[in-house]
Design an enzyme around this catalytic site. Structure first.
Site, PDB file in Angstrom:
ATOM      1  N   LYS A  14       7.624  -5.913 -15.562  1.00 14.39           N
ATOM      2  CA  LYS A  14       8.344  -6.175 -16.818  1.00 14.39           C
ATOM      3  C   LYS A  14       9.321  -7.335 -16.609  1.00 14.39           C
ATOM      4  O   LYS A  14      10.376  -7.179 -16.012  1.00 14.39           O
ATOM      5  CB  LYS A  14       9.121  -4.961 -17.322  1.00 14.39           C
ATOM      6  CG  LYS A  14       9.479  -5.177 -18.794  1.00 14.39           C
ATOM      7  CD  LYS A  14      10.696  -4.479 -19.293  1.00 14.39           C
ATOM      8  CE  LYS A  14      12.005  -5.113 -19.022  1.00 14.39           C
ATOM      9  NZ  LYS A  14      12.232  -6.420 -19.700  1.00 14.39           N
TER      10      LYS A  14
ATOM     11  N   GLU B 216      17.801  -4.610  -6.067  1.00 13.51           N
ATOM     12  CA  GLU B 216      18.437  -5.891  -5.717  1.00 13.51           C
ATOM     13  C   GLU B 216      19.441  -6.168  -6.824  1.00 13.51           C
ATOM     14  O   GLU B 216      19.057  -6.540  -7.932  1.00 13.51           O
ATOM     15  CB  GLU B 216      17.392  -7.014  -5.653  1.00 13.51           C
ATOM     16  CG  GLU B 216      16.326  -6.813  -4.606  1.00 13.51           C
ATOM     17  CD  GLU B 216      16.834  -7.007  -3.185  1.00 13.51           C
ATOM     18  OE1 GLU B 216      17.981  -7.445  -3.017  1.00 13.51           O
ATOM     19  OE2 GLU B 216      16.084  -6.690  -2.252  1.00 13.51           O
TER      20      GLU B 216
ATOM     21  N   GLU C  28      31.607  -9.761 -10.692  1.00 13.71           N
ATOM     22  CA  GLU C  28      30.559 -10.787 -10.747  1.00 13.71           C
ATOM     23  C   GLU C  28      30.594 -11.453 -12.127  1.00 13.71           C
ATOM     24  O   GLU C  28      30.493 -10.780 -13.145  1.00 13.71           O
ATOM     25  CB  GLU C  28      29.185 -10.140 -10.531  1.00 13.71           C
ATOM     26  CG  GLU C  28      28.068 -11.163 -10.560  1.00 13.71           C
ATOM     27  CD  GLU C  28      26.680 -10.543 -10.402  1.00 13.71           C
ATOM     28  OE1 GLU C  28      26.355  -9.606 -11.162  1.00 13.71           O
ATOM     29  OE2 GLU C  28      25.928 -11.009  -9.530  1.00 13.71           O
TER      30      GLU C  28
HETATM   31  P1  NAD Z   1      19.901  -6.801 -16.383  1.00 15.11           P
HETATM   32  O1  NAD Z   1      20.198  -5.665 -15.495  1.00 15.11           O
HETATM   33  O2  NAD Z   1      20.563  -6.868 -17.709  1.00 15.11           O
HETATM   34  O3  NAD Z   1      18.323  -6.868 -16.688  1.00 15.11           O
HETATM   35  C1  NAD Z   1      17.377  -6.847 -15.649  1.00 15.11           C
HETATM   36  C2  NAD Z   1      16.064  -6.286 -16.205  1.00 15.11           C
HETATM   37  O4  NAD Z   1      16.257  -4.920 -16.563  1.00 15.11           O
HETATM   38  C3  NAD Z   1      15.562  -7.001 -17.455  1.00 15.11           C
HETATM   39  O5  NAD Z   1      14.162  -7.114 -17.376  1.00 15.11           O
HETATM   40  C4  NAD Z   1      15.961  -6.031 -18.559  1.00 15.11           C
HETATM   41  O6  NAD Z   1      15.149  -6.113 -19.720  1.00 15.11           O
HETATM   42  C5  NAD Z   1      15.755  -4.693 -17.873  1.00 15.11           C
HETATM   43  N1  NAD Z   1      16.495  -3.579 -18.488  1.00 15.11           N
HETATM   44  C6  NAD Z   1      17.574  -3.630 -19.317  1.00 15.11           C
HETATM   45  N2  NAD Z   1      17.981  -2.379 -19.632  1.00 15.11           N
HETATM   46  C7  NAD Z   1      17.149  -1.535 -18.983  1.00 15.11           C
HETATM   47  C8  NAD Z   1      17.061  -0.101 -18.895  1.00 15.11           C
HETATM   48  N3  NAD Z   1      17.926   0.685 -19.540  1.00 15.11           N
HETATM   49  N4  NAD Z   1      16.104   0.431 -18.101  1.00 15.11           N
HETATM   50  C9  NAD Z   1      15.245  -0.359 -17.407  1.00 15.11           C
HETATM   51  N5  NAD Z   1      15.256  -1.716 -17.477  1.00 15.11           N
HETATM   52  C10 NAD Z   1      16.205  -2.290 -18.255  1.00 15.11           C
HETATM   53  O7  NAD Z   1      20.172  -8.126 -15.521  1.00 15.11           O
HETATM   54  P2  NAD Z   1      20.067  -9.636 -15.975  1.00 15.11           P
HETATM   55  O8  NAD Z   1      21.204  -9.964 -16.871  1.00 15.11           O
HETATM   56  O9  NAD Z   1      18.680  -9.907 -16.441  1.00 15.11           O
HETATM   57  O10 NAD Z   1      20.254 -10.384 -14.547  1.00 15.11           O
HETATM   58  C11 NAD Z   1      21.489 -10.636 -13.983  1.00 15.11           C
HETATM   59  C12 NAD Z   1      21.818  -9.640 -12.886  1.00 15.11           C
HETATM   60  O11 NAD Z   1      20.763  -9.604 -11.924  1.00 15.11           O
HETATM   61  C13 NAD Z   1      23.060 -10.045 -12.099  1.00 15.11           C
HETATM   62  O12 NAD Z   1      23.877  -8.912 -11.889  1.00 15.11           O
HETATM   63  C14 NAD Z   1      22.489 -10.549 -10.787  1.00 15.11           C
HETATM   64  O13 NAD Z   1      23.386 -10.476  -9.709  1.00 15.11           O
HETATM   65  C15 NAD Z   1      21.300  -9.673 -10.608  1.00 15.11           C
HETATM   66  N6  NAD Z   1      20.336 -10.301  -9.694  1.00 15.11           N
HETATM   67  C16 NAD Z   1      20.229  -9.814  -8.414  1.00 15.11           C
HETATM   68  C17 NAD Z   1      19.356 -10.421  -7.502  1.00 15.11           C
HETATM   69  C18 NAD Z   1      19.244  -9.934  -6.080  1.00 15.11           C
HETATM   70  O14 NAD Z   1      18.293 -10.330  -5.404  1.00 15.11           O
HETATM   71  N7  NAD Z   1      20.145  -9.103  -5.576  1.00 15.11           N
HETATM   72  C19 NAD Z   1      18.577 -11.504  -7.905  1.00 15.11           C
HETATM   73  C20 NAD Z   1      18.707 -11.969  -9.210  1.00 15.11           C
HETATM   74  C21 NAD Z   1      19.598 -11.353 -10.099  1.00 15.11           C
END
Ligand code: NAD
Length: 476
Positions: free
Chosen positions: A174, A248, A379
């Site tokens: 997804k 992650e 963050e």
């Molecule tokens: P997010 O958590 O908002 O979304 C990530 C994914 O989860 C998206 O595909 C989203 O549609 C999905 N999602 C949203 N609500 C959900 C739910 N209730 N259940 C299951 N899936 C759901 O994150 P974002 O804004 O897309 O990305 C930014 C974050 O990602 C930052 O905190 C960043 O640090 C982290 N990140 C971490 C790494 C790593 O390797 N540690 C790499 C890239 C980004």
């Protein structure tokens, strides 16, 4: 509307509740839209992956490796188109979009090699006890859900897809609703290569679709990259079914600069660590710890370097930094500028949104930031750097480790013994010494503390999709 979901080897239109707008962040305008997958479609995707599992699990290591090499080759053939789409939808400068593409290609090629080595890993285990023999089998975990964010979509998905397929797992991916188009390339390539139907499924959507996948009882494992708040929801769903997760998550990483550094070189590493991808990196080194003896020389040069960065539309201008990728992210970063003003932080550069169309902010530097400031501890996910001074090595280590996150760190010093010592003392998953954030597919990726659970890349990335079985035989 496009056929945006790849389920059981077929492209289908979404039947979900959410309409997803795909935006050009440099203009702040949509250029495509699609309907999210429904909960029923997520169910179909998981069932397709389940049906495809027995055959894919049995496929030879050579067969899996050949498909993975095919992914690497096809990504290479579509290089220009995929770079352009990342520039348009993510707002990435060209050189960054190129590196993402190369990283995805390298990931598929690397796991093709590891897939080929799998038979050697299934081997006899020498036993001290007489009368028994034992052998190891590394089996695929099974059907895996992969949920990814928007900041490095091509790369993050490659880091999950390639090892999962190499291990013999079948998957439902997804992508993020912010960047739902780029990973469609993986479905199109699967089609082109004749990957058996159901081995790779892609469902697009927002939280509803993600939650339907992460809570689906047909999964054997969930691998998630994203925010801590969603990560903890995903972990709750996994715990209800006692199944494994890889998480992650976020970071608030430190870059430590000692007195003996060359100032200009240190400035280059600091700027790269906070402005690459407009600071929208889990690994952004957003906390600068600078030693007393170099601080007065370094901070004005850093201010100058940030102010000199060319910020603009990567599709029409020569830029060092593009816009933030979404309006939500732009509003979030702007809210931290407001918090900084309320907290009375001293701003040496930026601290504002740009007065032009699109979702731009200026590269920002706050100094003497108190350790309990929200800007020091949370963050932000934008080009916002906070600085503090230190005098001793012990202080630097203590301040760097004083965070609920533990993803990465950078150490800058010409005293290499000290740099290695500090690297060993930092409570994080990856440390760079005197370097920009070069990530190699052979090394691991992942964090300690609140930055997550598990590792991607390298052999650890493959192990995350394998289950160890031993067969012990009585020889008597
Ligand atoms: P997010 O958590 O908002 O979304 C990530 C994914 O989860 C998206 O595909 C989203 O549609 C999905 N999602 C949203 N609500 C959900 C739910 N209730 N259940 C299951 N899936 C759901 O994150 P974002 O804004 O897309 O990305 C930014 C974050 O990602 C930052 O905190 C960043 O640090 C982290 N990140 C971490 C790494 C790593 O390797 N540690 C790499 C890239 C980004």
């Amino acid at each position: 509307m496009t056929m945006s979901h790849y389920i059981a080897g077929r492209w289908v239109e979404g039947q979900g509740n959410d309409c997803i707008s795909v935006n050009d962040p440099a203009l702040g305008l949509p250029f495509a839209e699609l309907m999210a997958a429904s909960v029923a479609q997520v169910d179909q995707a998981v069932n397709a992956a389940r049906q495809a599992l027995p055959e894919w699990k049995k496929a030879s290591a050579g067969t899996r490796a050949a498909f993975l090499r095919g992914f690497a080759e096809q990504l290479g053939l579509r290089r220009e188109e995929l770079i352009a789409l990342q520039m348009r939808n993510n707002g990435k400068p060209r050189h960054e979009a190129e590196i993402d593409l190369d990283d995805a290609v390298a990931t598929f090629a690397y796991y093709a090699d590891l897939a080929e080595q799998l038979p050697e890993k299934n081997r006899d285990v020498p036993l001290a006890a007489p009368g028994f023999s034992a052998r190891t089998r590394l089996e695929p975990v099974g059907v895996v859900g992969l949920i990814v964010p928007w900041n490095f979509p091509l790369v993050t998905s490659a880091w999950k897809l390639a090892p999962a397929l190499a291990a013999g797992c079948t998957v439902v991916l997804k992508p993020s609703e912010v960047t739902p188009l780029i990973e469609q390339a993986y479905g199109q390539i699967a089609d082109k290569l004749g990957l058996p139907a159901g081995v790779l499924n892609i469902v697009n959507g927002k939280a509803e679709t993600g939650a339907a996948l992460s809570s689906h009882n047909g999964l054997d494992k969930l691998s998630f990259t994203g925010s801590n708040s969603v990560g903890s929801q995903v972990m709750r769903s996994a715990s209800a079914q006692c199944r494994p997760v890889t998480l992650e998550l976020g970071g608030k990483s430190a870059i430590v600069v000692f007195d003996d550094c060359d100032v200009d070189q240190a400035v280059e590493w600091i700027v790269a660590g906070i402005t690459w991808n407009a600071g929208q990196m889990c690994s952004a080194t957003s906390r600068l710890l600078v030693q007393d003896g170099i601080a007065d020389a370094l901070l004005p040069r850093l201010q100058q370097a940030l102010e000199n960065l060319r910020v603009g539309n990567p599709l029409t201008e020569e830029v060092d930094m593009g816009p933030l990728t979404s309006q939500a992210q732009w509003l979030k970063v702007a809210s931290y500028f407001a918090t900084a003003r309320e907290e009375g932080l001293e701003c040496l550069a930026g601290g504002k949104t740009l007065d032009r169309d699109g979702w731009f902010v200026s590269p920002t530097l706050y100094i003497e930031v108190p350790e309990d400031s929200r800007l020091w501890t949370e963050e932000i996910f934008g080009p916002v750097l906070c600085a503090r001074r230190f005098s001793t090595e012990e202080q630097a280590i203590a301040q760097a480790n004083d965070s609920r996150f533990g993803l990465v760190a950078t150490v800058c010093s010409t005293d290499l013994e000290r740099a290695e010592r500090v690297a060993d003392a930092l409570e994080v998953g990856h440390v760079w010494i005197n370097s920009v954030q070069a990530v190699f597919v052979e090394t691991s990726w992942g964090g300690t503390k609140g930055s997550g659970i598990g590792r991607e890349l390298g052999p650890w990335g493959l192990s995350a999709y394998q289950s160890v079985k031993h067969v012990t035989r009585c020889l008597g």
